[in-house]
Design a protein around this motif. Structure first.
Motif, mmCIF file in Angstrom:
data_model
loop_
_atom_site.group_PDB
_atom_site.id
_atom_site.type_symbol
_atom_site.label_atom_id
_atom_site.label_comp_id
_atom_site.label_asym_id
_atom_site.label_seq_id
_atom_site.Cartn_x
_atom_site.Cartn_y
_atom_site.Cartn_z
ATOM 1 N N SER A 78 0.835 -1.188 0.000
ATOM 2 C CA SER A 78 0.000 0.000 0.000
ATOM 3 C C SER A 78 0.876 1.247 0.000
ATOM 4 N N PHE A 79 0.548 2.194 -0.873
ATOM 5 C CA PHE A 79 1.240 3.470 -0.908
ATOM 6 C C PHE A 79 0.192 4.555 -1.115
ATOM 7 N N ASN A 80 0.045 5.398 -0.131
ATOM 8 C CA ASN A 80 -0.932 6.489 -0.162
ATOM 9 C C ASN A 80 -2.350 5.938 -0.331
ATOM 10 N N ARG A 81 -2.603 4.799 0.317
ATOM 11 C CA ARG A 81 -3.875 4.085 0.334
ATOM 12 C C ARG A 81 -4.255 3.472 -1.012
ATOM 13 N N ASN A 82 -3.303 3.439 -1.953
ATOM 14 C CA ASN A 82 -3.473 2.715 -3.212
ATOM 15 C C ASN A 82 -2.767 1.384 -3.036
ATOM 16 N N VAL A 83 -3.488 0.277 -3.251
ATOM 17 C CA VAL A 83 -2.958 -1.049 -2.943
ATOM 18 C C VAL A 83 -2.601 -1.804 -4.222
ATOM 19 N N LEU A 84 -1.426 -2.411 -4.202
ATOM 20 C CA LEU A 84 -0.974 -3.301 -5.267
ATOM 21 C C LEU A 84 -0.978 -4.718 -4.723
ATOM 22 N N LEU A 85 -1.644 -5.626 -5.437
ATOM 23 C CA LEU A 85 -1.644 -7.047 -5.083
ATOM 24 C C LEU A 85 -0.816 -7.800 -6.114
ATOM 25 N N ASN A 104 -12.372 -3.819 0.310
ATOM 26 C CA ASN A 104 -13.282 -3.533 1.425
ATOM 27 C C ASN A 104 -12.566 -3.254 2.744
ATOM 28 N N VAL A 105 -11.243 -3.273 2.730
ATOM 29 C CA VAL A 105 -10.486 -2.918 3.928
ATOM 30 C C VAL A 105 -10.622 -1.406 4.131
ATOM 31 N N GLU A 106 -10.818 -1.014 5.370
ATOM 32 C CA GLU A 106 -11.021 0.394 5.704
ATOM 33 C C GLU A 106 -9.886 1.271 5.172
ATOM 34 N N ASN A 107 -10.254 2.372 4.537
ATOM 35 C CA ASN A 107 -9.366 3.422 4.020
ATOM 36 C C ASN A 107 -8.655 3.083 2.715
ATOM 37 N N VAL A 108 -8.921 1.942 2.104
ATOM 38 C CA VAL A 108 -8.323 1.623 0.799
ATOM 39 C C VAL A 108 -9.032 2.451 -0.261
ATOM 40 N N ARG A 109 -8.240 3.191 -1.059
ATOM 41 C CA ARG A 109 -8.818 4.031 -2.114
ATOM 42 C C ARG A 109 -8.945 3.288 -3.434
ATOM 43 N N HIS A 110 -7.913 2.499 -3.766
ATOM 44 C CA HIS A 110 -7.889 1.831 -5.066
ATOM 45 C C HIS A 110 -7.064 0.551 -4.952
ATOM 46 N N VAL A 111 -7.453 -0.483 -5.695
ATOM 47 C CA VAL A 111 -6.707 -1.737 -5.715
ATOM 48 C C VAL A 111 -6.287 -2.051 -7.148
ATOM 49 N N THR A 112 -4.997 -2.289 -7.344
ATOM 50 C CA THR A 112 -4.472 -2.779 -8.611
ATOM 51 C C THR A 112 -4.154 -4.248 -8.391
ATOM 52 N N ASN A 113 -4.939 -5.123 -9.023
ATOM 53 C CA ASN A 113 -4.813 -6.559 -8.797
ATOM 54 C C ASN A 113 -3.961 -7.192 -9.891
ATOM 55 N N GLU A 114 -2.691 -7.433 -9.578
ATOM 56 C CA GLU A 114 -1.742 -8.034 -10.521
ATOM 57 C C GLU A 114 -1.422 -9.483 -10.141
ATOM 58 N N ILE A 115 -2.298 -10.112 -9.369
ATOM 59 C CA ILE A 115 -2.113 -11.520 -9.001
ATOM 60 C C ILE A 115 -2.237 -12.357 -10.269
ATOM 61 N N THR A 116 -1.343 -13.326 -10.440
ATOM 62 C CA THR A 116 -1.431 -14.231 -11.580
ATOM 63 C C THR A 116 -2.087 -15.531 -11.140
ATOM 64 N N VAL A 117 -2.729 -16.194 -12.083
ATOM 65 C CA VAL A 117 -3.365 -17.477 -11.793
ATOM 66 C C VAL A 117 -2.331 -18.567 -12.013
ATOM 67 N N LEU A 162 6.451 -0.333 -9.831
ATOM 68 C CA LEU A 162 6.936 0.898 -9.222
ATOM 69 C C LEU A 162 5.749 1.690 -8.686
ATOM 70 N N LEU A 163 5.782 2.006 -7.399
ATOM 71 C CA LEU A 163 4.727 2.773 -6.747
ATOM 72 C C LEU A 163 5.328 4.030 -6.160
ATOM 73 N N GLY A 164 4.489 5.011 -5.911
ATOM 74 C CA GLY A 164 4.952 6.206 -5.223
ATOM 75 C C GLY A 164 4.137 7.414 -5.619
ATOM 76 N N LEU A 165 4.416 8.485 -4.946
ATOM 77 C CA LEU A 165 3.809 9.781 -5.205
ATOM 78 C C LEU A 165 4.913 10.590 -5.885
ATOM 79 N N VAL A 166 4.851 10.678 -7.237
ATOM 80 C CA VAL A 166 5.982 11.200 -7.997
ATOM 81 C C VAL A 166 5.579 12.254 -9.019
ATOM 82 N N LYS A 167 6.597 12.948 -9.523
ATOM 83 C CA LYS A 167 6.440 13.865 -10.642
ATOM 84 C C LYS A 167 6.665 13.047 -11.919
ATOM 85 N N GLY A 168 6.166 13.542 -13.043
ATOM 86 C CA GLY A 168 6.265 12.825 -14.314
ATOM 87 C C GLY A 168 7.681 12.444 -14.678
#
Length: 195
Positions: A78-85, A104-117, A162-168
């Motif tokens: 989680s970075f800035n309440r954006n979650v990567l799985l 559905n976890v409290e305070n999660v803003r967005h989920v990026t689901n990169e789990i592979t099958v 790569l996650l973070g709060l960044v400039k372009g």
């Protein structure tokens, strides 16, 4: 009286290694706390957000573990309440269930689901991913193009996220540097942009 002094001296002599171990543990704990404090002071997130991200990771991991036990291998970042799985799940249905569970976890803003099958990755593969993550972070630090701790690096099966709060410009530099590392199959940007 001398007998008591000698006895006390012997007691201190035998307990000293144990006490110094406690001192090392306490010092190590303090050093870890200082390290976390330094990391937080250089982070673009507020200290409250930093703690919230840690809490989101913990609660999400706990819920996944309770529901799916050892049938899955999932990393929650989680970075800035954006979650990567990332990781592996045995079916598309379970992958989607995990995504819903975490969203559905409290305070999660967005989920990026990169789990592979598929089957859980091997320890060798995970070790290789850890090495790649370290090398990418090293490239960031060596380049001096941006503050290395502004970008969080997660590697799964040779794919670098790569996650973070960044400039372009920071995002582009981070992607370019990560692609240079041997063993990197692909770079996926999951940034939140400041501009």
């Amino acid at each position: 009286m001398q007998y008591l002094d000698l006895k006390s001296l012997l007691l201190v002599f035998f307990l000293l290694p144990l006490l110094s171990g406690c001192g090392l543990i306490a010092a190590g704990g303090m050093a870890a706390g200082v390290g976390t404090g330094i990391a937080m002071s250089q982070d673009r997130r507020t200290s409250g957000m930093f703690v919230e991200d840690e809490s989101i990771e913990f609660r999400s991991g706990q819920r996944i573990s309770e529901k799916f036990s050892s049938n899955v291998h999932v990393n929650v970042t989680s970075f800035n309440r954006n979650v990567l799985l990332t990781g592996e799940a045995p079916s598309e249905t379970i992958k989607e269930e995990i995504g819903d569970l975490v969203s559905n976890v409290e305070n999660v803003r967005h989920v990026t689901n990169e789990i592979t099958v598929g089957s859980p990755s091997s320890f060798t593969s995970r070790g290789n991913d850890t090495l790649i993550t370290s090398l990418v972070k090293g490239h960031f630090m060596d380049s001096g193009r941006f503050q290395a701790n502004h970008v969080k690096v997660v590697t799964e099966e040779g794919i670098v996220y790569l996650l973070g709060l960044v400039k372009g410009e920071e995002a582009e530099n981070a992607e370019e540097l990560a692609k240079r590392v041997d063993g990197v199959k692909k770079v996926v940007k999951v940034f939140e942009y400041m501009e």
